[in-house]
Design an enzyme around this catalytic site. Structure first.
Site, PDB file in Angstrom:
ATOM      1  N   ASN A  35       1.854 -41.601 -40.451  1.00  0.00           N
ATOM      2  CA  ASN A  35       1.972 -40.671 -38.981  1.00  0.00           C
ATOM      3  C   ASN A  35       3.267 -40.020 -39.706  1.00  0.00           C
ATOM      4  OD1 ASN A  35       2.112 -40.266 -35.386  1.00  0.00           O
ATOM      5  ND2 ASN A  35       4.073 -41.679 -35.658  1.00  0.00           N
ATOM      6  N   SER A 124      12.675 -53.817 -31.025  1.00  0.00           N
ATOM      7  CA  SER A 124      12.386 -52.605 -29.658  1.00  0.00           C
ATOM      8  C   SER A 124      12.516 -53.191 -28.933  1.00  0.00           C
ATOM      9  CB  SER A 124      11.351 -52.462 -29.698  1.00  0.00           C
ATOM     10  OG  SER A 124      11.094 -51.567 -28.110  1.00  0.00           O
ATOM     11  N   TYR A 148       1.582 -53.428 -28.560  1.00  0.00           N
ATOM     12  CA  TYR A 148       3.155 -53.009 -29.507  1.00  0.00           C
ATOM     13  C   TYR A 148       3.999 -53.491 -29.983  1.00  0.00           C
ATOM     14  CZ  TYR A 148       7.311 -50.107 -30.777  1.00  0.00           C
ATOM     15  OH  TYR A 148       8.525 -49.895 -31.378  1.00  0.00           O
ATOM     16  N   LYS A 152       6.233 -56.514 -31.772  1.00  0.00           N
ATOM     17  CA  LYS A 152       7.013 -56.826 -32.272  1.00  0.00           C
ATOM     18  C   LYS A 152       7.767 -58.110 -32.586  1.00  0.00           C
ATOM     19  CE  LYS A 152       7.624 -52.322 -33.887  1.00  0.00           C
ATOM     20  NZ  LYS A 152       8.239 -52.404 -34.724  1.00  0.00           N
ATOM     21  N   PHE A 177      16.668 -48.863 -28.821  1.00  0.00           N
ATOM     22  CA  PHE A 177      16.661 -48.406 -27.313  1.00  0.00           C
ATOM     23  C   PHE A 177      16.488 -47.456 -27.445  1.00  0.00           C
ATOM     24  CE2 PHE A 177      18.396 -51.914 -24.142  1.00  0.00           C
ATOM     25  CZ  PHE A 177      18.804 -52.482 -25.198  1.00  0.00           C
ATOM     26  N   ASN A 198       7.222 -39.376 -25.584  1.00  0.00           N
ATOM     27  CA  ASN A 198       8.382 -39.636 -24.896  1.00  0.00           C
ATOM     28  C   ASN A 198       9.184 -38.479 -24.426  1.00  0.00           C
ATOM     29  OD1 ASN A 198       8.566 -42.097 -28.232  1.00  0.00           O
ATOM     30  ND2 ASN A 198       9.029 -43.361 -26.615  1.00  0.00           N
ATOM     31  N   GLY A 293       4.334 -49.438 -17.027  1.00  0.00           N
ATOM     32  CA  GLY A 293       4.644 -50.165 -17.617  1.00  0.00           C
ATOM     33  C   GLY A 293       6.266 -49.934 -17.392  1.00  0.00           C
TER      34      GLY A 293
HETATM   35  P1  NAD Z   1       7.162 -43.556 -37.100  1.00  0.00           P
HETATM   36  O1  NAD Z   1       5.620 -43.135 -36.930  1.00  0.00           O
HETATM   37  O2  NAD Z   1       7.591 -42.057 -37.642  1.00  0.00           O
HETATM   38  O3  NAD Z   1       7.485 -43.658 -38.944  1.00  0.00           O
HETATM   39  C1  NAD Z   1       6.881 -45.145 -39.082  1.00  0.00           C
HETATM   40  C2  NAD Z   1       6.348 -44.364 -40.554  1.00  0.00           C
HETATM   41  O4  NAD Z   1       5.082 -45.585 -40.866  1.00  0.00           O
HETATM   42  C3  NAD Z   1       5.930 -43.523 -40.516  1.00  0.00           C
HETATM   43  O5  NAD Z   1       5.821 -42.890 -41.387  1.00  0.00           O
HETATM   44  C4  NAD Z   1       4.350 -43.795 -40.690  1.00  0.00           C
HETATM   45  O6  NAD Z   1       3.428 -43.152 -41.563  1.00  0.00           O
HETATM   46  C5  NAD Z   1       3.974 -45.133 -41.924  1.00  0.00           C
HETATM   47  N1  NAD Z   1       3.395 -47.132 -41.404  1.00  0.00           N
HETATM   48  C6  NAD Z   1       2.791 -46.900 -41.007  1.00  0.00           C
HETATM   49  N2  NAD Z   1       2.210 -48.100 -41.045  1.00  0.00           N
HETATM   50  C7  NAD Z   1       1.879 -47.937 -42.517  1.00  0.00           C
HETATM   51  C8  NAD Z   1       1.652 -49.166 -43.253  1.00  0.00           C
HETATM   52  N3  NAD Z   1       0.707 -49.631 -42.452  1.00  0.00           N
HETATM   53  N4  NAD Z   1       2.006 -49.168 -44.588  1.00  0.00           N
HETATM   54  C9  NAD Z   1       2.762 -47.951 -44.948  1.00  0.00           C
HETATM   55  N5  NAD Z   1       3.479 -47.395 -44.388  1.00  0.00           N
HETATM   56  C10 NAD Z   1       3.111 -46.830 -42.764  1.00  0.00           C
HETATM   57  O7  NAD Z   1       8.123 -44.448 -36.384  1.00  0.00           O
HETATM   58  P2  NAD Z   1       9.235 -43.631 -36.021  1.00  0.00           P
HETATM   59  O8  NAD Z   1       9.964 -43.813 -35.016  1.00  0.00           O
HETATM   60  O9  NAD Z   1      10.410 -43.673 -37.262  1.00  0.00           O
HETATM   61  O10 NAD Z   1       9.493 -45.692 -36.006  1.00  0.00           O
HETATM   62  C11 NAD Z   1       9.737 -46.169 -37.274  1.00  0.00           C
HETATM   63  C12 NAD Z   1      10.180 -48.077 -36.651  1.00  0.00           C
HETATM   64  O11 NAD Z   1      10.968 -48.620 -35.207  1.00  0.00           O
HETATM   65  C13 NAD Z   1       8.579 -48.218 -36.350  1.00  0.00           C
HETATM   66  O12 NAD Z   1       8.626 -50.344 -36.663  1.00  0.00           O
HETATM   67  C14 NAD Z   1       8.504 -48.317 -34.499  1.00  0.00           C
HETATM   68  O13 NAD Z   1       7.731 -49.441 -33.786  1.00  0.00           O
HETATM   69  C15 NAD Z   1      10.121 -48.712 -34.397  1.00  0.00           C
HETATM   70  N6  NAD Z   1      10.913 -48.824 -33.274  1.00  0.00           N
HETATM   71  C16 NAD Z   1      10.931 -47.172 -33.254  1.00  0.00           C
HETATM   72  C17 NAD Z   1      11.470 -46.292 -31.698  1.00  0.00           C
HETATM   73  C18 NAD Z   1      11.554 -45.248 -31.891  1.00  0.00           C
HETATM   74  O14 NAD Z   1      11.769 -44.484 -30.255  1.00  0.00           O
HETATM   75  N7  NAD Z   1      10.810 -44.339 -32.261  1.00  0.00           N
HETATM   76  C19 NAD Z   1      12.144 -47.202 -31.029  1.00  0.00           C
HETATM   77  C20 NAD Z   1      11.558 -48.767 -31.251  1.00  0.00           C
HETATM   78  C21 NAD Z   1      11.086 -49.073 -31.793  1.00  0.00           C
HETATM   79  C1  UD1 Z   2       8.864 -46.141 -25.103  1.00  0.00           C
HETATM   80  C2  UD1 Z   2       8.163 -47.049 -24.647  1.00  0.00           C
HETATM   81  C3  UD1 Z   2       8.823 -48.331 -25.273  1.00  0.00           C
HETATM   82  C4  UD1 Z   2       9.519 -48.104 -27.007  1.00  0.00           C
HETATM   83  C5  UD1 Z   2       9.749 -46.523 -26.293  1.00  0.00           C
HETATM   84  C6  UD1 Z   2      10.264 -46.004 -28.118  1.00  0.00           C
HETATM   85  C7  UD1 Z   2       6.464 -46.998 -22.771  1.00  0.00           C
HETATM   86  C8  UD1 Z   2       6.645 -47.941 -21.098  1.00  0.00           C
HETATM   87  N1  UD1 Z   2       8.185 -47.650 -22.955  1.00  0.00           N
HETATM   88  O1  UD1 Z   2      10.208 -46.207 -24.102  1.00  0.00           O
HETATM   89  O2  UD1 Z   2       8.117 -49.396 -25.923  1.00  0.00           O
HETATM   90  O3  UD1 Z   2       9.723 -48.580 -28.035  1.00  0.00           O
HETATM   91  O4  UD1 Z   2       9.458 -45.675 -25.741  1.00  0.00           O
HETATM   92  O5  UD1 Z   2       8.899 -45.017 -28.810  1.00  0.00           O
HETATM   93  O6  UD1 Z   2       5.774 -46.491 -23.087  1.00  0.00           O
HETATM   94  N2  UD1 Z   2       9.591 -40.155 -19.328  1.00  0.00           N
HETATM   95  C9  UD1 Z   2       9.366 -38.973 -18.224  1.00  0.00           C
HETATM   96  N3  UD1 Z   2       7.919 -37.493 -18.546  1.00  0.00           N
HETATM   97  C10 UD1 Z   2       8.346 -37.005 -19.805  1.00  0.00           C
HETATM   98  C11 UD1 Z   2       8.107 -38.891 -20.914  1.00  0.00           C
HETATM   99  C12 UD1 Z   2       8.570 -39.979 -20.658  1.00  0.00           C
HETATM  100  O7  UD1 Z   2       9.718 -38.511 -17.361  1.00  0.00           O
HETATM  101  O8  UD1 Z   2       7.075 -36.961 -19.924  1.00  0.00           O
HETATM  102  C13 UD1 Z   2      10.848 -40.856 -18.112  1.00  0.00           C
HETATM  103  C14 UD1 Z   2      10.175 -42.140 -18.599  1.00  0.00           C
HETATM  104  O9  UD1 Z   2       9.964 -42.767 -17.387  1.00  0.00           O
HETATM  105  C15 UD1 Z   2      11.165 -42.739 -18.641  1.00  0.00           C
HETATM  106  C16 UD1 Z   2      12.256 -41.895 -19.673  1.00  0.00           C
HETATM  107  O10 UD1 Z   2      11.528 -40.551 -19.793  1.00  0.00           O
HETATM  108  O11 UD1 Z   2      12.037 -42.659 -18.134  1.00  0.00           O
HETATM  109  C17 UD1 Z   2      11.973 -42.328 -21.384  1.00  0.00           C
HETATM  110  O12 UD1 Z   2      10.739 -42.822 -21.513  1.00  0.00           O
HETATM  111  P1  UD1 Z   2      10.219 -42.636 -22.539  1.00  0.00           P
HETATM  112  O13 UD1 Z   2      10.946 -41.706 -24.008  1.00  0.00           O
HETATM  113  O14 UD1 Z   2       8.340 -42.798 -23.480  1.00  0.00           O
HETATM  114  O15 UD1 Z   2      10.845 -43.838 -23.451  1.00  0.00           O
HETATM  115  P2  UD1 Z   2      10.800 -45.366 -23.112  1.00  0.00           P
HETATM  116  O16 UD1 Z   2      10.133 -45.521 -21.592  1.00  0.00           O
HETATM  117  O17 UD1 Z   2      12.122 -46.040 -22.223  1.00  0.00           O
END
Ligand code: NAD
Ligand code: UD1
Length: 334
Positions: A35, A124, A148, A152, A177, A198, A293
């Site tokens: 990714n 998360s 998912y 975690k 968050f 997102n 959700g």
């Molecule tokens: P991302 O997808 O941009 O980064 C994840 C990276 O891991 C990618 O570069 C992907 O290629 C790599 N990857 C996936 N599976 C792999 C594997 N088996 N071996 C080696 N590499 C692998 O995601 P991110 O937003 O940077 O998130 C990083 C971490 O934080 C994730 O574990 C995600 O679940 C967690 N997290 C993210 C958010 C968010 O909103 N972005 C929120 C809560 C938790």
């Molecule tokens: C989502 C995931 C959460 C994950 C996080 C980071 C769900 C239910 N939750 O959180 O598990 O850890 O992303 O990857 O998917 N929104 C809109 N329009 C859009 C997109 C989002 O209105 O096109 C709203 C959503 O309803 C929410 C807020 O924006 O109220 C934030 O959404 P988002 O960025 O997807 O994050 P979470 O839902 O908090």
């Protein structure tokens, strides 16, 4: 310190690499690029002035990870690699458990074999489910409703067990968050494949004309303006939180979990307005049905991280929006 960053080419991992290396640590990235893109490594190098070490490979491959740990005398691991799409996890739970849970197992075996005793794990806030009270503290009951979130939680629980069996081990689960924004250079940022799930990546694509309008998921929540409220945190603040976590582990062992947020929530409409202000672009939107959700409101109790890690987010909402826009503008020009 020599730090292994799994998933270091991803959105959050690339920012963690920049902050770590800027503070003089060496980053060794393992990423299978499922990714992300190889060019991220060059962008990290451009920002920091020296390249991270990069291996393309899978975090679950024991021998490979063990070899990387041994070769680079790894002191600590930050484990970010994993799949992160909630909707996809509901469609493909096996792939999520395989990649996230089995990936973590492979890494943990390799860490044990090489006696690495410090780990920061990307967890998360999704594990709390629909908040029973606000702000959400670390003792809040856990309630996951998708594969998912469950992956975690499984990893958090595995880590807890391993810490009991290996008292020299120190583990911090950082419960993120809503990370948004980008490095001020605009060279690295959030670049999801396909249609963004997102909010922020979607808003940014509407601003640059790639999408016509934003669907606001629900306008009838019990929040001040009826739209969902979240705790958005600048990805650079989040990245700095990882360094604070590593510092904590240099003098503490055992299992710990900390919320990583700002402690305040913004609604979807507030985010739209802030983004319009920073980008100078209008964000057309339509209020649509709620997304399954989704919760009405979620924001973090951040006192534990402030007290124990001595870390707090400092960047503003404006900074989150302007940096996200700078990243997208650079991409659009490329
Ligand atoms: P991302 O997808 O941009 O980064 C994840 C990276 O891991 C990618 O570069 C992907 O290629 C790599 N990857 C996936 N599976 C792999 C594997 N088996 N071996 C080696 N590499 C692998 O995601 P991110 O937003 O940077 O998130 C990083 C971490 O934080 C994730 O574990 C995600 O679940 C967690 N997290 C993210 C958010 C968010 O909103 N972005 C929120 C809560 C938790
Ligand atoms: C989502 C995931 C959460 C994950 C996080 C980071 C769900 C239910 N939750 O959180 O598990 O850890 O992303 O990857 O998917 N929104 C809109 N329009 C859009 C997109 C989002 O209105 O096109 C709203 C959503 O309803 C929410 C807020 O924006 O109220 C934030 O959404 P988002 O960025 O997807 O994050 P979470 O839902 O908090």
């Amino acid at each position: 310190m020599n730090v292994l960053l799994t998933g270091g080419c991803g959105y959050i991992g690339s920012h963690v690499a920049v902050v770590l290396m800027s503070e003089g640590h060496d980053a060794v990235i393992v990423d299978n690029l499922s990714n992300s893109r190889r060019e991220v490594v060059d962008h990290i190098a451009q920002i920091v002035g020296r390249p991270p070490t990069f291996y393309q490979g899978d975090v679950g491959e024991f021998e490979f990870i063990r070899d990387v740990i041994r070769r680079h005398r790894i002191d600590s691991v930050i484990h970010l690699a994993g799949f992160k799409s909630v909707g996809e996890s509901v469609q493909r739970p096996l792939q999520y458990y395989q990649n996230n849970v089995c990936g973590a197992l492979g890494l943990l075996h390799a860490m044990e074999a090489e006696s690495v005793s410090s780990l920061v794990f990307s967890s998360s806030a999704t594990i709390y489910g629909d908040p029973q009270y606000l702000p959400v503290d670390e003792a809040h009951p856990q309630h996951v409703i998708n594969a998912y979130g469950r992956s975690k939680l499984h990893i958090e629980d595995m880590l807890r067990d391993i810490c009991i069996s290996r008292p020299s081990l120190g583990v911090i689960c950082l419960r993120y968050f809503n990370p948004v924004g980008a490095h001020p250079s605009g060279l690295i940022g959030d670049r999801p494949n396909g249609i963004p799930n997102n909010l922020m990546p979607y808003v940014v694509q509407v601003a640059c004309g790639e999408r016509d309008f934003l669907s606001v998921f629900g306008g009838d929540y019990r929040t001040p303006d009826g739209t969902g409220v979240r705790d958005y945190i600048h990805v650079m603040d989040l990245a700095e939180g990882h360094v604070a976590a590593l510092n904590y582990l240099s003098t503490n062992n055992g299992w710990h979990a900390f919320n990583v947020g700002t402690g305040r929530g913004y609604s979807v409409l507030e985010m739209i307005r802030a983004f319009e202000g920073e980008s100078g672009r209008a964000i057309p939107y339509k209020i649509t049905a709620r997304r399954e959700g989704d919760v009405a409101c979620s924001y973090a109790d951040i006192r534990a991280a402030a007290l124990e890690l001595n870390w707090k987010a400092t960047r503003s909402l404006e900074d989150m929006c302007s940096s996200a826009w700078r990243f997208q503008s650079r991409l659009s020009k490329a």
